[in-house]
Write a protein that holds these residues in place. Structure first.
Motif, PDB file in Angstrom:
ATOM      1  N   GLU A 134       0.790  -1.608  -0.101  1.00 43.63           N
ATOM      2  CA  GLU A 134      -0.084  -0.258  -0.257  1.00 43.63           C
ATOM      3  C   GLU A 134       0.752   1.080   0.094  1.00 43.63           C
ATOM      4  O   GLU A 134       0.654   2.437  -0.373  1.00 43.63           O
ATOM      5  CB  GLU A 134      -1.477   0.016   1.341  1.00 43.63           C
ATOM      6  CG  GLU A 134      -0.714   0.261   2.350  1.00 43.63           C
ATOM      7  CD  GLU A 134      -1.281  -0.138   4.327  1.00 43.63           C
ATOM      8  OE1 GLU A 134      -2.431   0.358   3.448  1.00 43.63           O
ATOM      9  OE2 GLU A 134      -0.525  -0.107   5.179  1.00 43.63           O
ATOM     10  N   ALA A 135       1.815   0.805   0.729  1.00 41.00           N
ATOM     11  CA  ALA A 135       3.080   2.140   0.640  1.00 41.00           C
ATOM     12  C   ALA A 135       3.734   2.871  -0.772  1.00 41.00           C
ATOM     13  O   ALA A 135       3.450   3.589  -0.944  1.00 41.00           O
ATOM     14  CB  ALA A 135       4.231   2.015   1.519  1.00 41.00           C
ATOM     15  N   LEU A 136       3.591   1.787  -1.451  1.00 41.62           N
ATOM     16  CA  LEU A 136       4.005   1.868  -2.752  1.00 41.62           C
ATOM     17  C   LEU A 136       3.179   2.325  -3.967  1.00 41.62           C
ATOM     18  O   LEU A 136       3.418   3.173  -4.179  1.00 41.62           O
ATOM     19  CB  LEU A 136       4.967   0.555  -3.791  1.00 41.62           C
ATOM     20  CG  LEU A 136       6.321   0.294  -3.535  1.00 41.62           C
ATOM     21  CD1 LEU A 136       6.646  -1.018  -3.534  1.00 41.62           C
ATOM     22  CD2 LEU A 136       7.455   0.746  -3.384  1.00 41.62           C
ATOM     23  N   SER A 137       1.609   1.580  -3.651  1.00 44.78           N
ATOM     24  CA  SER A 137       0.610   2.068  -4.440  1.00 44.78           C
ATOM     25  C   SER A 137       0.736   4.029  -4.971  1.00 44.78           C
ATOM     26  O   SER A 137       0.217   4.482  -5.031  1.00 44.78           O
ATOM     27  CB  SER A 137      -0.267   1.004  -4.329  1.00 44.78           C
ATOM     28  OG  SER A 137      -0.454   0.039  -4.630  1.00 44.78           O
ATOM     29  N   LEU A 138       0.238   4.215  -3.111  1.00 48.64           N
ATOM     30  CA  LEU A 138       0.524   5.403  -2.856  1.00 48.64           C
ATOM     31  C   LEU A 138       1.549   6.045  -3.453  1.00 48.64           C
ATOM     32  O   LEU A 138       0.816   7.001  -4.180  1.00 48.64           O
ATOM     33  CB  LEU A 138      -0.028   5.936  -0.654  1.00 48.64           C
ATOM     34  CG  LEU A 138       0.242   7.121  -0.687  1.00 48.64           C
ATOM     35  CD1 LEU A 138      -0.669   7.952  -1.313  1.00 48.64           C
ATOM     36  CD2 LEU A 138       0.744   7.192   0.584  1.00 48.64           C
ATOM     37  N   TRP A 139       2.715   6.427  -3.470  1.00 55.57           N
ATOM     38  CA  TRP A 139       3.529   6.827  -4.582  1.00 55.57           C
ATOM     39  C   TRP A 139       2.975   6.883  -5.666  1.00 55.57           C
ATOM     40  O   TRP A 139       3.078   7.850  -6.690  1.00 55.57           O
ATOM     41  CB  TRP A 139       5.139   6.379  -3.785  1.00 55.57           C
ATOM     42  CG  TRP A 139       5.347   6.870  -2.665  1.00 55.57           C
ATOM     43  CD1 TRP A 139       5.600   6.711  -1.727  1.00 55.57           C
ATOM     44  CD2 TRP A 139       6.677   8.089  -3.293  1.00 55.57           C
ATOM     45  NE1 TRP A 139       6.501   7.383  -0.947  1.00 55.57           N
ATOM     46  CE2 TRP A 139       6.633   8.529  -1.214  1.00 55.57           C
ATOM     47  CE3 TRP A 139       7.001   8.868  -4.020  1.00 55.57           C
ATOM     48  CZ2 TRP A 139       7.643   9.182  -1.407  1.00 55.57           C
ATOM     49  CZ3 TRP A 139       7.633  10.167  -3.035  1.00 55.57           C
ATOM     50  CH2 TRP A 139       8.370  10.126  -2.726  1.00 55.57           C
ATOM     51  N   GLN A 140       2.799   5.949  -6.200  1.00 57.99           N
ATOM     52  CA  GLN A 140       2.354   5.667  -7.505  1.00 57.99           C
ATOM     53  C   GLN A 140       1.537   6.639  -8.193  1.00 57.99           C
ATOM     54  O   GLN A 140       1.130   7.235  -8.996  1.00 57.99           O
ATOM     55  CB  GLN A 140       1.903   3.855  -8.200  1.00 57.99           C
ATOM     56  CG  GLN A 140       3.389   3.596  -8.137  1.00 57.99           C
ATOM     57  CD  GLN A 140       3.003   1.827  -8.577  1.00 57.99           C
ATOM     58  OE1 GLN A 140       2.013   1.349  -7.867  1.00 57.99           O
ATOM     59  NE2 GLN A 140       3.279   1.330  -9.875  1.00 57.99           N
ATOM     60  N   GLU A 141       0.024   6.250  -7.205  1.00 52.65           N
ATOM     61  CA  GLU A 141      -0.840   7.440  -7.276  1.00 52.65           C
ATOM     62  C   GLU A 141      -0.794   8.913  -7.723  1.00 52.65           C
ATOM     63  O   GLU A 141      -1.057   9.607  -7.857  1.00 52.65           O
ATOM     64  CB  GLU A 141      -2.683   6.636  -6.791  1.00 52.65           C
ATOM     65  CG  GLU A 141      -2.213   5.247  -6.304  1.00 52.65           C
ATOM     66  CD  GLU A 141      -3.271   5.053  -5.042  1.00 52.65           C
ATOM     67  OE1 GLU A 141      -3.351   5.962  -4.785  1.00 52.65           O
ATOM     68  OE2 GLU A 141      -3.799   3.612  -4.987  1.00 52.65           O
ATOM     69  N   GLN A 142       0.113   9.297  -6.239  1.00 51.34           N
ATOM     70  CA  GLN A 142       0.638  10.430  -5.921  1.00 51.34           C
ATOM     71  C   GLN A 142       1.583  10.994  -6.942  1.00 51.34           C
ATOM     72  O   GLN A 142       0.960  11.900  -7.440  1.00 51.34           O
ATOM     73  CB  GLN A 142       0.779  10.712  -4.603  1.00 51.34           C
ATOM     74  CG  GLN A 142      -0.117  10.803  -3.768  1.00 51.34           C
ATOM     75  CD  GLN A 142      -1.051  11.312  -3.348  1.00 51.34           C
ATOM     76  OE1 GLN A 142      -0.519  12.747  -3.396  1.00 51.34           O
ATOM     77  NE2 GLN A 142      -1.968  11.275  -3.341  1.00 51.34           N
ATOM     78  N   ALA A 143       2.153  10.329  -7.447  1.00 50.71           N
ATOM     79  CA  ALA A 143       2.669  10.461  -8.892  1.00 50.71           C
ATOM     80  C   ALA A 143       1.702  10.699 -10.116  1.00 50.71           C
ATOM     81  O   ALA A 143       1.995  11.856 -10.771  1.00 50.71           O
ATOM     82  CB  ALA A 143       4.176   9.209  -8.790  1.00 50.71           C
ATOM     83  N   ARG A 144       0.819  10.084 -10.511  1.00 57.47           N
ATOM     84  CA  ARG A 144       0.224  10.354 -11.572  1.00 57.47           C
ATOM     85  C   ARG A 144      -0.390  11.483 -11.258  1.00 57.47           C
ATOM     86  O   ARG A 144      -1.164  12.589 -12.043  1.00 57.47           O
ATOM     87  CB  ARG A 144      -1.103   9.302 -11.518  1.00 57.47           C
ATOM     88  CG  ARG A 144      -0.122   7.452 -12.466  1.00 57.47           C
ATOM     89  CD  ARG A 144      -0.900   7.306 -12.691  1.00 57.47           C
ATOM     90  NE  ARG A 144      -1.886   6.145 -11.624  1.00 57.47           N
ATOM     91  CZ  ARG A 144      -1.413   4.754 -11.528  1.00 57.47           C
ATOM     92  NH1 ARG A 144      -0.270   4.282 -11.724  1.00 57.47           N
ATOM     93  NH2 ARG A 144      -2.491   5.022 -10.014  1.00 57.47           N
ATOM     94  N   THR A 145      -1.021  12.152 -10.195  1.00 59.60           N
ATOM     95  CA  THR A 145      -1.670  13.246  -9.599  1.00 59.60           C
ATOM     96  C   THR A 145      -0.841  14.803 -10.108  1.00 59.60           C
ATOM     97  O   THR A 145      -1.091  15.155 -10.484  1.00 59.60           O
ATOM     98  CB  THR A 145      -2.091  12.879  -8.556  1.00 59.60           C
ATOM     99  OG1 THR A 145      -3.022  11.831  -8.468  1.00 59.60           O
ATOM    100  CG2 THR A 145      -2.753  14.863  -8.094  1.00 59.60           C
TER     101      THR A 145
END
Length: 444
Positions: free
Chosen positions: A140-151
């Protein structure tokens, strides 16, 4: 046929741009985000972006600020130093690399008691099997970075563990310290040993661990270093460093964190190494879980070498199609590993050749990046080759002005006056051109 060439050219330009943009690396810290750029093995710049609220770091806002300050930072790698970082040694029986990948997929929620993304290095390989150094972090920590990067309009191309270090004959003791817990890693050549620490344990635990390692691995002295986990504040960092100094009589290396991060970015990939996350380079593999262990820059560099040697875009596209057809007949796991292995072996072979070519003639990567960015609309290249002291570029254009524009752009960028020859195809009415540059392989 023109569409095939154009597709190959578009793919070339995408990969060359990826090579230019893959040197940005980010590491989260308690007070903010540290970002650096390393290009061609050289440090270029750094940015320190403070969290608006350190208790609730806003990753998306920090990445947006980074884009505003450094507009070229569209792609980045992430040095994973999260508090959930855990590390273990694991022995596996003899098996193929495909079987190893499949076996490790079953360990994601068992090795570290949580659903973890896994990263590993093969530290020992023999007839009996493998010894791995496995690092886990919460998915979940890695997924958060991927989502925020796309944002933020950015792309995460790689997430690697800060525990992944270069093998060395010289013994090293590295302490990764967080707000409450830490990890101690001892490394000497292929020998690795780790220990989990609690901040309240004091320096005795470090002394006992080092004493045990001294008995198991013959060494007289080692370098000791400290790398903070993302939740370690100034107070915790000072406590961990004091503990490291008190617990060892070794030389403590005090160097800026950005230098440590730069050395990690400069580290070449090893055989049998898997990162937490690696963006797929092969078209059509986006979104898959295939670990692609080759840096984007090396892949683009190898492709540039192929072109410099005179391999046509059509040939590249045909070979890639053949590889895809062959891989389609494999099982899902073997398909992913076969593609990964094929690219890894080819890149390792060609990366040495491109270094030799650059030493002899100089500036090939830079010149071809310029070429990719200089193509006018409607231009299709069919061949690029070196003939003694000349670089010859051939292709077709639909508008005669485009060939002249390309000649002028490259003449300015390469600081060499090009010679242009044109001929109209009587059937297609396309204009075939040949551009030649004297001594273009030498540094200007």
């Amino acid at each position: 046929m023109s569409g095939v060439y154009q597709q190959g050219l578009s793919e070339l330009k995408r990969k060359i741009r990826a090579m230019k943009d893959s040197g940005v690396c980010c590491m989260p810290l308690s007070e903010g985000l540290l970002a650096i750029r390393v290009q061609g093995g050289k440090y270029v710049w750094r940015e320190d972006i403070r969290w608006a609220d350190p208790a609730n770091p806003d990753i998306g806002q920090a990445l947006t600020t980074l884009r505003a300050r450094r507009p070229d930072s569209k792609r980045f790698s992430l040095a994973v130093n999260f508090p959930s970082l855990s590390i273990k040694k694991l022995s596996m029986p003899s098996m193929t690399e495909a079987e190893l990948v499949s076996a490790m997929s079953w360990e994601e929620d068992r090795l570290f008691s949580v659903d973890s993304a896994l990263s590993w290095q093969i530290i020992i390989r023999d007839d009996t099997g493998f010894q791995l150094l496995v690092t886990g972090v919460k998915k979940e920590a890695l997924s958060l970075w991927q989502e925020q990067a796309r944002t933020a309009g950015m792309t995460l191309v790689k997430a690697f563990s800060v525990t992944t270090i270069n093998p060395s004959e010289e013994a090293s003791l590295i302490l990764y310290g967080g707000k409450k817990k830490g990890i101690l890693l001892f490394a000497q050549s292929a020998f690795r040993e780790t220990k989990g620490l609690i901040l309240s344990e004091g320096s005795e635990a470090i002394s006992a661990f080092l004493s045990r390692m001294r008995q198991r691995a013959s060494f007289e002295s080692c370098h000791a270093g400290f790398i903070p986990l993302s939740d370690a504040g100034d107070e915790e960092e000072a406590l961990w460093k004091a503990m490291l100094k008190d617990g060892t009589a070794e030389e403590l290396i005090e160097r800026p964190l950005w230098q440590t991060l730069a050395s990690m970015m400069d580290r070449p990939p090893e055989t049998g190494e898997k990162h937490f996350y690696q963006a797929a380079l092969i078209p059509g593999t986006e979104g898959r879980t295939m670990p692609f262990p080759i840096a984007q820059g090396l892949a683009a560099g190898a492709l540039v070498l192929c072109i410099a040697a005179g391999i046509s875009f059509m040939g590249q596209y045909y070979e890639l199609s053949q590889a895809r057809d062959e891989a389609a007949r494999l099982s899902p796991v073997r398909k992913e590993v076969a593609l990964s292995r094929k690219n890894r072996e080819e890149i390792q072979r060609l990366s040495g050749l491109i270094q030799d070519l650059n030493k002899k003639y100089g500036g090939w990567e830079k010149r071809l990046v310029t070429l990719a960015d200089s193509l006018p609309e409607g231009t299709v290249l069919t061949r690029i080759e070196r003939d003694n002291a000349q670089i010859i570029v051939t292709g077709t254009v639909s508008d005669d002005g485009a060939s002249t524009e390309l000649k002028n752009r490259l003449s300015r960028a390469w600081k060499k006056e090009g010679r242009l020859q044109r001929k109209i195809d009587p059937l297609s009415r396309l204009i075939r051109f040949e551009l030649s540059f004297e001594q273009a392989g030498e540094e200007s």
